[in-house]
Scaffold this active site. Structure first.
Site, PDB file in Angstrom:
ATOM      1  N   GLU A  42       0.858  -1.188   0.000  1.00 52.39           N
ATOM      2  CA  GLU A  42       0.000   0.000   0.000  1.00 52.39           C
ATOM      3  C   GLU A  42       0.889   1.230   0.000  1.00 52.39           C
ATOM      4  O   GLU A  42       1.948   1.240   0.616  1.00 52.39           O
ATOM      5  CB  GLU A  42      -0.905   0.013   1.241  1.00 52.39           C
ATOM      6  CG  GLU A  42      -1.714   1.306   1.335  1.00 52.39           C
ATOM      7  CD  GLU A  42      -2.848   1.274   2.353  1.00 52.39           C
ATOM      8  OE1 GLU A  42      -2.788   0.481   3.299  1.00 52.39           O
ATOM      9  OE2 GLU A  42      -3.800   2.063   2.170  1.00 52.39           O
ATOM     10  N   CYS A 238      -6.459   0.920   2.739  1.00 46.64           N
ATOM     11  CA  CYS A 238      -7.459   2.002   2.764  1.00 46.64           C
ATOM     12  C   CYS A 238      -7.402   2.901   1.543  1.00 46.64           C
ATOM     13  O   CYS A 238      -8.401   3.561   1.227  1.00 46.64           O
ATOM     14  CB  CYS A 238      -7.286   2.837   4.025  1.00 46.64           C
ATOM     15  SG  CYS A 238      -7.686   1.919   5.510  1.00 46.64           S
ATOM     16  N   ASN A 369     -11.914  -3.302   0.190  1.00 53.13           N
ATOM     17  CA  ASN A 369     -10.800  -3.551   1.116  1.00 53.13           C
ATOM     18  C   ASN A 369     -11.371  -3.966   2.466  1.00 53.13           C
ATOM     19  O   ASN A 369     -11.821  -5.094   2.613  1.00 53.13           O
ATOM     20  CB  ASN A 369      -9.916  -2.307   1.232  1.00 53.13           C
ATOM     21  CG  ASN A 369      -8.837  -2.480   2.287  1.00 53.13           C
ATOM     22  OD1 ASN A 369      -8.192  -3.518   2.327  1.00 53.13           O
ATOM     23  ND2 ASN A 369      -8.649  -1.511   3.156  1.00 53.13           N
ATOM     24  N   GLU A 370     -11.410  -3.038   3.441  1.00 53.36           N
ATOM     25  CA  GLU A 370     -12.004  -3.421   4.732  1.00 53.36           C
ATOM     26  C   GLU A 370     -13.452  -2.955   4.743  1.00 53.36           C
ATOM     27  O   GLU A 370     -13.832  -2.103   5.539  1.00 53.36           O
ATOM     28  CB  GLU A 370     -11.211  -2.802   5.877  1.00 53.36           C
ATOM     29  CG  GLU A 370      -9.960  -3.589   6.183  1.00 53.36           C
ATOM     30  CD  GLU A 370      -9.220  -3.103   7.411  1.00 53.36           C
ATOM     31  OE1 GLU A 370      -9.487  -1.989   7.884  1.00 53.36           O
ATOM     32  OE2 GLU A 370      -8.353  -3.851   7.890  1.00 53.36           O
TER      33      GLU A 370
HETATM   34  O1  AHR Z   1      -2.240  -1.698   6.902  1.00 48.21           O
HETATM   35  C1  AHR Z   1      -2.708  -0.446   7.258  1.00 48.21           C
HETATM   36  C2  AHR Z   1      -4.207  -0.340   7.132  1.00 48.21           C
HETATM   37  O2  AHR Z   1      -4.817  -1.225   7.999  1.00 48.21           O
HETATM   38  C3  AHR Z   1      -4.765  -0.726   5.794  1.00 48.21           C
HETATM   39  O3  AHR Z   1      -4.729   0.326   4.905  1.00 48.21           O
HETATM   40  C4  AHR Z   1      -6.171  -1.112   6.101  1.00 48.21           C
HETATM   41  O4  AHR Z   1      -6.683  -2.059   5.209  1.00 48.21           O
HETATM   42  C5  AHR Z   1      -6.100  -1.591   7.525  1.00 48.21           C
HETATM   43  O5  AHR Z   1      -7.038  -0.976   8.320  1.00 48.21           O
END
Ligand code: AHR
Length: 649
Positions: A42, A238, A369-370
Site C-alpha cells: 500500500e 485504505c 478492502n475493509e
Molecule cells: O495496513 C494499514 C491499514 O490497515 C490498511 O490500509 C487497512 O486495510 C487496515 O485498516
C-alpha cells in the site's frame, strides 16, 4: 538408589527434560498453495511516492492542491509575475496545472525542489533530468544544478530547448553529481528574456530496479524479491477506498502516459491524528501496469483490489447508489481484460500500447478492502455476478471489515459462508499474546467452506493504531507462532500477508511495518525475517508433527509445524520458542532414510525487545548444521528463538 536418581537428575537437567517430538512422513496432509506467503503493498508511510517509486522531485507537475508544495523560488523574493501557476479549466484534463515562467533579459531566476525531505544523491551516478515545456516567447535558457546538504553545488548541466516548439514536449539530460548528499536539492535556473510554460520537472536515478527509466528503487524491490512472495496484493489497503469517494483508487487513472494519471490526495494525508501529512499525494507514477510488471519480475501472482462503490467506512463512509454502480463494475471487468486480454481486445490493446503485449495471467481479484455490512454485501453481489458471468475462473477475495470476532466480522463471515464465496479476507492487528493464543484459530474451520486469505496481520506491541508500536523480536516470534497455525491449516488458509509492507523512517503514519527505509538505505525487521523464513521454506505438503499425539501448539510454550517439499525432497520443520527458557527437544522422524544423517538449522534469536535499525541489524537468521542420529535430531531450542530445520530425505 533413589538418592542416586536425584543426584543424576540434578546433574543432567537438560537431558532429562528432553521431550520427544514426532514427525510422521507418511501422514501427508494438505498441499501448500504456491500463493501461501505473499505481500501486501500500500502507498502508506511513503511506500510508493517518496519510497519505492524512485522519482526524486516532489510535486513534479505542480498539480498538488497547493501548487508550490515542495518548491521555492530562487531568489526567495522574486519579482511578481515571473512564476505564475496556470490552471487548465478543461474538466477532462488529468494534468491540470503548469508553471509559466516570464523573464527579462537581465533575469537569472530559478525553482528549487526539496524532494521528499531532501534528495539523496550518489557521487558519480547518472541521474536523468526531464523537463516538459512549451515555448510561448522563445529566449529562455535553462540550467540545472544539484546541491548537497550544505547547499553547495555538486553537479550542473545545461539543457537545450527547441526554440520553435509551441506544443508540449519533453527534453532529457543526464546529470552526474561529483559528490554524495543525504539531503540534496534540485535547482532549475531560467535565464534570458522569454516566456516558457514548464510542467513535469523530474529527476530519477538510473540505478533503478532492472535499470528501468522512471522505475522503482532497486534496494526496496530487491527486498521484496528476496521474500520470494507467492502473491502481491495491491494497491492497498485504505487507499483503495479513499477517505471520500473522490479520493478512491481508480486504476484507469494510473495507466498510460504520466500526464494521463490523475493525482489524488492520499487517505493517509490527514487520517492519522498527530501524524498529519497534508502533502501526501498519490502521483500514480507507480500505477497498475507497473504493479503487474512488478509481480511478473518477482514471481508473485497479481492480486489487485478494487473499490466496491464505498469509501472508507472509518471515514466518510459514502456509498454509491446501486443504480449508479455499473461504471464501478465495468472498471473491474475492464481490469481483467487489461491484465489478461488478448491484444485485440480494447484493454489488452492498451496494455500492449503501454509496453506489455503479453498478458499477466491474473487469477485473483479483491472487491473492496475493509468493507462490511449489508451495503457491502449488496454491492459485492452485483460485482460477483458480473465478474463470474464473464470470467468464471477469477477467484474473488471478499472482505470482512476489520475482522476479529466482533459483530462486523461474524455478520460478514456468516453471509459469505452462505454464499460459499471463493476467498474470505481476514485482518488481524493485535498484541503478541493474541497472535500466540490464536494460532489454533483455523483448526476448526469448515474444511469444505471458502478459502481464507489472512490479508493483513501484524503484532502490535502497544495497541492497534498506537505510535508506540515497535518491530521487536517478540512481535516477530508471536507472528511465527501464528503462522505455524496457518501452515498446519494450509487446506483452509491459502494466502497470508503481513501489513503494512514499507515505511519511511521520516514519513510514516502507521507502525509496525515490515521494511523501514530512508532516502538512501533500508533495513529488514525481525518480522521480515520470519516472513522470509516461512516463504522460502514453504514446502509442498503439510506433514504431521506431534508430541504424544498432540499438535505442538503452545505445548510447553512451543509452537511447531512441519512440511515436506516434494520438489527438493526435504523435510522442513518450523519451531518457535517465545520464552526465556532454553529447551532441549528430540525430534523423531521414524520414516527417515538411512542416508539422512545431518540437517541445516537456521535460527532467528535475540532478546525479546531487540530491534533492527538502519545503522545495524542485530536480529538476522544464522545457519548451522545439526546431526541426525538413529532417525532422531536432538535440538537445543534457544530462548526467544524461531528455527527452521531442514533435512534432505
Ligand atoms: O495496513 C494499514 C491499514 O490497515 C490498511 O490500509 C487497512 O486495510 C487496515 O485498516
Amino acid at each position: 538408589m533413589l538418592r542416586i536418581f536425584f543426584l543424576l537428575t540434578a546433574a543432567l537437567p537438560i537431558a532429562l527434560s528432553a521431550q520427544n517430538y514426532s514427525v510422521n512422513l507418511n501422514d501427508v496432509k494438505a498441499p501448500i498453495q504456491p500463493t501461501m506467503w505473499g505481500l501486501f503493498f500500500e502507498d502508506i508511510n511513503r511506500g510508493a511516492d517518496g519510497g519505492m517509486y524512485a522519482e526524486l522531485v516532489k510535486n513534479r507537475s505542480f498539480d498538488f492542491p497547493k501548487p508550490m508544495t515542495g518548491w521555492e523560488t530562487w531568489p526567495k523574493r522574486v519579482r511578481d509575475g515571473v512564476f505564475i501557476v496556470t490552471g487548465d479549466m478543461n474538466p477532462d484534463t488529468k494534468d491540470p496545472k503548469w508553471m509559466t515562467v516570464t523573464t527579462r533579459a537581465t533575469d537569472t531566476v530559478g525553482l528549487i525542489n526539496e524532494g521528499f525531505d531532501g534528495i539523496y544523491l550518489k557521487n558519480g551516478l547518472n541521474y536523468t533530468f526531464t523537463l516538459q515545456y512549451r515555448q510561448i516567447e522563445p529566449g529562455i535558457h535553462v540550467r540545472v544544478f544539484l546541491f548537497n546538504t550544505s547547499n553547495r553545488p555538486i553537479a550542473s548541466a545545461s539543457i537545450t530547448l527547441n526554440a520553435s516548439s509551441k506544443v508540449w514536449q519533453e527534453q532529457q539530460i543526464t546529470i552526474i553529481p561529483g559528490d554524495s548528499a543525504s539531503k540534496g536539492k534540485l535547482l532549475v535556473i531560467f535565464e534570458g528574456q522569454g516566456k516558457l510554460d514548464v510542467d513535469r520537472i523530474s529527476l530519477f536515478p538510473t540505478d533503478t530496479w532492472q535499470n528501468r527509466p522512471g522505475g522503482l528503487r532497486n534496494d526496496l524491490v530487491q527486498k521484496l524479491a528476496d521474500l520470494k512472495p507467492g502473491f502481491l496484493r495491491f494497491p492497498g489497503g485504505c487507499i483503495v477506498e479513499g477517505n471520500q469517494l473522490v479520493h478512491r483508487y481508480q486504476w484507469k487513472n494510473t495507466v498510460g502516459p504520466l500526464n494521463q494519471r490523475l493525482l489524488v490526495q492520499s487517505i493517509w494525508a490527514d487520517d492519522v491524528p498527530n501524524r498529519q501529512t497534508p502533502d501526501y499525494m498519490e502521483s500514480f507514477g507507480l500505477g497498475f501496469l507497473e504493479y503487474f510488471q512488478l509481480c511478473e519480475d518477482i514471481g508473485a501472482a497479481p492480486m489487485p483490489i478494487i473499490n466496491c462503490g464505498m469509501s472508507c467506512q472509518f471515514d466518510a463512509a459514502e456509498i454509491v447508489p446501486l443504480e449508479q454502480l455499473q461504471p464501478f463494475i465495468q472498471d473491474a471487468l475492464d481490469l481483467i481484460e487489461f491484465a489478461n486480454g488478448d491484444v485485440n481486445t480494447t484493454w489488452g490493446a492498451k496494455r500492449a500500447a503501454y509496453g506489455h503485449p503479453a498478458p499477466f495471467n491474473m487469477k485473483i481479484l479483491g472487491v473492496g478492502n475493509e468493507n462490511w455490512g449489508p451495503q457491502y454485501v449488496e454491492r459485492l453481489d452485483l460485482f460477483t455476478n458480473a465478474i463470474k458471468e464473464k470470467y468464471p475462473f477469477i477467484q474473488i477475495v471478499n472482505a470482512t471489515g476489520y475482522s476479529r470476532n466482533i459483530p462486523v466480522f461474524t455478520y460478514m463471515d456468516s453471509v459469505l459462508r452462505k454464499r460459499n464465496v471463493d476467498i474470505i479476507d481476514e485482518h488481524f492487528y493485535d498484541t503478541p499474546n493474541w497472535f500466540m493464543s490464536n494460532s489454533n484459530r483455523y483448526d476448526n474451520y469448515d474444511r469444505k467452506g471458502p478459502k481464507i486469505f489472512v490479508g493483513e496481520f501484524a503484532a502490535q506491541t502497544d495497541r492497534i493504531g498506537s505510535q508506540k508500536n515497535v518491530n521487536n523480536l517478540i512481535a516477530a516470534l508471536s507472528e511465527a507462532c501464528f503462522m505455524t497455525g496457518l501452515e498446519r491449516n494450509a487446506d483452509v488458509v491459502t494466502m497470508a500477508s503481513y501489513a503494512p509492507l514499507f515505511a519511511h523512517v521520516d514519513g510514516w503514519q502507521w507502525t509496525p511495518n515490515l521494511i523501514w527505509f530512508d532516502n538512501a538505505r533500508s533495513y529488514n525487521t525481525p518480522s521480515y525475517y520470519v516472513q522470509q523464513l516461512f516463504s522460502v521454506n514453504k514446502g509442498t505438503n503439510v506433514v504431521s508433527m506431534t508430541e504424544n499425539g498432540k499438535m505442538i501448539n503452545n505445548l510447553d510454550s512451543i509452537w511447531a509445524s512441519a512440511v515436506i517439499d516434494k520438489k527438493t525432497n526435504e523435510l522442513i520443520i518450523k519451531i518457535v520458542n517465545p520464552s526465556s527458557a532454553d529447551k532441549q527437544k528430540t525430534i523423531e522422524v521414524p520414516n527417515l532414510g538411512k542416508r539422512s544423517t545431518a540437517g541445516i538449522v537456521t535460527t532467528l534469536k535475540g532478546e525479546p525487545g531487540d530491534m533492527n535499525r538502519l545503522q545495524k541489524e542485530p536480529i538476522v537468521p544464522a545457519t548451522r548444521s545439526v546431526e541426525v542420529k538413529n532417525k532422531k535430531i536432538t535440538f537445543d531450542l534457544e530462548p526467544w528463538s524461531f528455527s527452521i530445520i531442514k533435512i534432505r530425505l
